[in-house]
Design a protein around this motif. Sequence first.
Motif, PDB file in Angstrom:
ATOM      1  N   THR A  58      14.600   3.463 -13.383  1.00 24.00           N
ATOM      2  CA  THR A  58      14.316   4.894 -13.311  1.00 24.00           C
ATOM      3  C   THR A  58      12.821   5.065 -13.082  1.00 24.00           C
ATOM      4  O   THR A  58      12.054   4.107 -13.121  1.00 24.00           O
ATOM      5  CB  THR A  58      14.712   5.592 -14.628  1.00 24.00           C
ATOM      6  OG1 THR A  58      13.948   5.026 -15.702  1.00 24.00           O
ATOM      7  CG2 THR A  58      16.196   5.440 -14.917  1.00 24.00           C
ATOM      8  N   THR A  59      12.391   6.296 -12.880  1.00 26.27           N
ATOM      9  CA  THR A  59      10.969   6.606 -12.781  1.00 26.27           C
ATOM     10  C   THR A  59      10.520   7.187 -14.114  1.00 26.27           C
ATOM     11  O   THR A  59      11.113   8.158 -14.601  1.00 26.27           O
ATOM     12  CB  THR A  59      10.709   7.624 -11.648  1.00 26.27           C
ATOM     13  OG1 THR A  59      11.191   7.061 -10.424  1.00 26.27           O
ATOM     14  CG2 THR A  59       9.231   7.938 -11.519  1.00 26.27           C
ATOM     15  N   GLY A  60       9.504   6.563 -14.696  1.00 25.32           N
ATOM     16  CA  GLY A  60       8.991   7.033 -15.980  1.00 25.32           C
ATOM     17  C   GLY A  60       8.552   8.482 -15.879  1.00 25.32           C
ATOM     18  O   GLY A  60       7.768   8.830 -15.005  1.00 25.32           O
ATOM     19  N   ARG A  61       9.053   9.330 -16.762  1.00 24.80           N
ATOM     20  CA  ARG A  61       8.740  10.767 -16.675  1.00 24.80           C
ATOM     21  C   ARG A  61       7.291  11.056 -16.994  1.00 24.80           C
ATOM     22  O   ARG A  61       6.755  12.068 -16.558  1.00 24.80           O
ATOM     23  CB  ARG A  61       9.681  11.582 -17.547  1.00 24.80           C
ATOM     24  CG  ARG A  61       9.549  11.355 -19.035  1.00 24.80           C
ATOM     25  CD  ARG A  61      10.667  12.043 -19.803  1.00 24.80           C
ATOM     26  NE  ARG A  61      10.618  11.762 -21.216  1.00 24.80           N
ATOM     27  CZ  ARG A  61      10.992  10.625 -21.786  1.00 24.80           C
ATOM     28  NH1 ARG A  61      11.428   9.645 -21.027  1.00 24.80           N
ATOM     29  NH2 ARG A  61      10.917  10.462 -23.085  1.00 24.80           N
ATOM     30  N   ASP A  88      14.175  13.089 -13.608  1.00 24.09           N
ATOM     31  CA  ASP A  88      14.356  12.692 -12.212  1.00 24.09           C
ATOM     32  C   ASP A  88      15.644  11.877 -12.151  1.00 24.09           C
ATOM     33  O   ASP A  88      15.664  10.724 -12.583  1.00 24.09           O
ATOM     34  CB  ASP A  88      13.172  11.857 -11.726  1.00 24.09           C
ATOM     35  CG  ASP A  88      13.331  11.370 -10.288  1.00 24.09           C
ATOM     36  OD1 ASP A  88      14.387  11.618  -9.658  1.00 24.09           O
ATOM     37  OD2 ASP A  88      12.394  10.715  -9.792  1.00 24.09           O
ATOM     38  N   ASN A 113      14.092   9.876 -18.733  1.00 25.30           N
ATOM     39  CA  ASN A 113      13.647   9.682 -17.349  1.00 25.30           C
ATOM     40  C   ASN A 113      14.668  10.250 -16.370  1.00 25.30           C
ATOM     41  O   ASN A 113      14.301  10.924 -15.402  1.00 25.30           O
ATOM     42  CB  ASN A 113      13.420   8.197 -17.052  1.00 25.30           C
ATOM     43  CG  ASN A 113      12.267   7.606 -17.829  1.00 25.30           C
ATOM     44  OD1 ASN A 113      11.447   8.318 -18.411  1.00 25.30           O
ATOM     45  ND2 ASN A 113      12.212   6.287 -17.874  1.00 25.30           N
ATOM     46  N   TRP A 139      15.011   5.790 -21.039  1.00 29.50           N
ATOM     47  CA  TRP A 139      15.607   5.894 -19.709  1.00 29.50           C
ATOM     48  C   TRP A 139      16.449   7.162 -19.560  1.00 29.50           C
ATOM     49  O   TRP A 139      16.547   7.706 -18.450  1.00 29.50           O
ATOM     50  CB  TRP A 139      16.414   4.636 -19.350  1.00 29.50           C
ATOM     51  CG  TRP A 139      17.621   4.370 -20.201  1.00 29.50           C
ATOM     52  CD1 TRP A 139      17.697   3.558 -21.290  1.00 29.50           C
ATOM     53  CD2 TRP A 139      18.939   4.909 -20.013  1.00 29.50           C
ATOM     54  NE1 TRP A 139      18.975   3.567 -21.804  1.00 29.50           N
ATOM     55  CE2 TRP A 139      19.756   4.376 -21.034  1.00 29.50           C
ATOM     56  CE3 TRP A 139      19.501   5.781 -19.085  1.00 29.50           C
ATOM     57  CZ2 TRP A 139      21.103   4.695 -21.153  1.00 29.50           C
ATOM     58  CZ3 TRP A 139      20.845   6.102 -19.207  1.00 29.50           C
ATOM     59  CH2 TRP A 139      21.631   5.563 -20.223  1.00 29.50           C
ATOM     60  N   ARG A 166      10.687   1.971 -14.324  1.00 33.25           N
ATOM     61  CA  ARG A 166      11.060   1.457 -15.639  1.00 33.25           C
ATOM     62  C   ARG A 166      12.470   0.880 -15.526  1.00 33.25           C
ATOM     63  O   ARG A 166      13.395   1.575 -15.118  1.00 33.25           O
ATOM     64  CB  ARG A 166      11.038   2.555 -16.701  1.00 33.25           C
ATOM     65  CG  ARG A 166       9.692   3.217 -16.854  1.00 33.25           C
ATOM     66  CD  ARG A 166       8.683   2.251 -17.447  1.00 33.25           C
ATOM     67  NE  ARG A 166       7.400   2.898 -17.639  1.00 33.25           N
ATOM     68  CZ  ARG A 166       6.229   2.308 -17.442  1.00 33.25           C
ATOM     69  NH1 ARG A 166       6.185   1.056 -17.042  1.00 33.25           N
ATOM     70  NH2 ARG A 166       5.121   2.956 -17.660  1.00 33.25           N
TER      71      ARG A 166
END
Length: 172
Positions: A67-70, A111, A107, A104, A76
């Motif tokens: 995922t993309t770290g928020r 997104d 995250n 996660w 990540r």
Amino acid sequence: MSAQFPDRRWGPQTGLLRRAASSFAATNVGSTVIRKLTPLDRRVLERTAGKYTVLGPIGAPVILLTTTGRKSGQPRTTPLLYVHDGDVLYVIGSNFGQATHPAWTGNLLADPTGTVTIAGQRIPVTATRVTDPEQQAEIFARFEETTQAYTAYKGRTSRELRIFALRRTAAR
């Protein structure tokens, strides 16, 4: 309907070792051991492109979810057990029954795009949170069939365990 996800598991799906591992994972000590193995499992999964996992000898269905770290905006990656349903993979934010949601899941709420690594493939996905109580119960029951640890995890926390459906998306 999108393309089916591969289902890569090695090791027996039933048997004494699987039952013993499931019982052990449901204990506090078992959860701690598995949490400690997570970094090693991540490395094994990354090096084998999702073909092999530390939990493989017991036939555990494991993917890598990136995922993309928020907060950081950086990738990540987390190894997760999944429930396979053809063109959908379900994942659950149990966090071993801890009081907080795993990062996660936050995250994905920020997104919903990510990547699943499974069976030698890296597949772009979009996550949708499962919010229908009846569907949540059905999916959770399938996780409990995989390992009784999920029953223990749910019993250890008062928070709702977030469930996500992962579906293939076009390559980014």
